[in-house]
Design an enzyme around this catalytic site. Structure first.
Site, short mmCIF file in Angstrom:
data_model
loop_
_atom_site.label_atom_id
_atom_site.label_comp_id
_atom_site.label_asym_id
_atom_site.label_seq_id
_atom_site.Cartn_x
_atom_site.Cartn_y
_atom_site.Cartn_z
N HIS A 21 -7.19 3.13 -1.31
CA HIS A 21 -5.80 2.91 -1.73
C HIS A 21 -4.87 3.94 -1.07
O HIS A 21 -3.83 3.59 -0.51
CB HIS A 21 -5.74 3.03 -3.27
CG HIS A 21 -4.37 2.87 -3.86
ND1 HIS A 21 -3.97 1.71 -4.50
CD2 HIS A 21 -3.31 3.72 -3.94
CE1 HIS A 21 -2.73 1.87 -4.93
NE2 HIS A 21 -2.30 3.08 -4.60
N GLU A 22 -5.29 5.21 -1.09
CA GLU A 22 -4.44 6.26 -0.51
C GLU A 22 -4.35 6.13 1.01
O GLU A 22 -3.30 6.43 1.60
CB GLU A 22 -4.93 7.66 -0.92
CG GLU A 22 -4.91 7.91 -2.43
CD GLU A 22 -3.56 7.64 -3.10
OE1 GLU A 22 -2.52 7.77 -2.45
OE2 GLU A 22 -3.57 7.26 -4.29
N HIS A 25 -1.81 3.62 1.93
CA HIS A 25 -0.44 4.16 1.81
C HIS A 25 0.05 4.80 3.11
O HIS A 25 1.25 4.97 3.29
CB HIS A 25 -0.36 5.21 0.70
CG HIS A 25 -0.11 4.62 -0.65
ND1 HIS A 25 0.78 3.60 -0.88
CD2 HIS A 25 -0.63 4.93 -1.88
CE1 HIS A 25 0.80 3.31 -2.18
NE2 HIS A 25 -0.05 4.09 -2.80
N GLU A 44 2.94 0.16 -3.81
CA GLU A 44 1.77 0.08 -4.71
C GLU A 44 1.07 -1.28 -4.69
O GLU A 44 -0.15 -1.35 -4.71
CB GLU A 44 2.18 0.46 -6.13
CG GLU A 44 2.70 1.88 -6.27
CD GLU A 44 1.80 2.96 -5.68
OE1 GLU A 44 0.64 2.69 -5.35
OE2 GLU A 44 2.29 4.10 -5.53
ZN LIG Z 1 -0.58 4.13 -4.76
#
Ligand SMILES: [Zn+2]
Length: 255
Positions: A21-22, A25, A44
């Site tokens: 997830h990071e 980003h 998100e």
């Molecule tokens: Zn996030």
């Protein structure tokens, strides 16, 4: 966020998800940043969906679908206690409400439905051109919609408005029945949620025991609908959304 101790070499499942997830980003959130907190799903929802896409790539379809189902469950639970919450806010002033299950999970599900609707190739083309155009800069939900419309040639206004600005999700309740005389399957469906939704619904019809369902697409544009299918054989099972492509709750029984 994660710390250096999260990368332990133990291949812990939860940390794998957090780290993926990071990393996502770095593209969506860092390189392309939403112009306003109201559009935080552009960070998100993207990081959540791209984590699921990494699961699809690394672990296969079953794990991907399990992730989508778990996400759908979270959205449905969240909406029970927050029925008025949209994904994209309108000039939100309460900063404690900026992110929610919806900006993560419903945002991710919106991308999944968009990908299903316009196809993998157009989806990739649109996301890539969106990234390229807004690299090291800021974008709004409308900027993203414009890129996806250009890539797919589809008008996505109603789709974006229904899934991102409107509240709720469809709750579909239905029955199916079979007529030997007409060799016809009848499906009666009702949307029981407060809001109106229009969507393409996949119906899985299985006519052989242990066979795979044949997928038929039905366009649903009203609260109550009746659909019939002429078949060569009596179905042994009928299911709604067998490929997990619609954000909805389903309840189907045989009459
Ligand atoms: Zn996030």
């Amino acid at each position: 966020m994660y710390s250096e101790k999260s990368v332990s070499g133990k291949r812990d499942q939860r940390w794998q998800i957090v780290i993926t997830h990071e990393i996502a980003h770095q593209w969506f959130g860092d390189a392309v940043t939403e112009s306003d907190w109201d559009d935080v799903w552009l960070s998100e929802g993207f990081a959540t969906y791209f984590t699921l896409l990494f699961t699809e790539h690394s672990k296969g379809k079953d794990e991907f679908v399990a992730g989508l189902k778990a996400s759908r469950e979270q959205i449905s639970k969240y909406l029970q206690s927050n029925p008025d919450a949209p994904v994209v806010h309108n000039q939100l002033t309460d900063m404690s409400k900026v992110t929610s299950t919806l900006t993560y999970q419903k945002g991710a599900w919106t991308l999944h439905m968009l990908r299903t609707m316009i196809g993998d190739t157009n989806f990739q083309k649109g996301v890539q051109s969106y990234y390229k155009k807004y690299f090291n800069s800021n974008a709004t939900t409308i900027d993203f919609r414009n890129e996806m419309e250009q890539a797919s040639g589809a008008n996505l206004q109603a789709f974006f408005s229904q899934w991102l600005y409107q509240t709720g999700m469809p709750k579909i309740k239905g029955h199916w029945s079979w007529s030997d005389k007409k060799m016809e399957l009848t499906l009666t469906l009702e949307q029981t949620q407060a809001e109106s939704f229009s969507f393409s619904l996949e119906v899985g019809i299985t006519t052989e025991a242990n066979g795979l369902p044949e997928i038929k697409k039905v366009s649903i544009n009203s609260k109550k609908s009746t659909v019939t299918f002429q078949l060569k054989k009596k179905p042994v099972a009928v299911s709604l959304d067998p490929q997990t492509v619609l954000l909805a709750q389903f309840e189907l029984s045989q009459k």
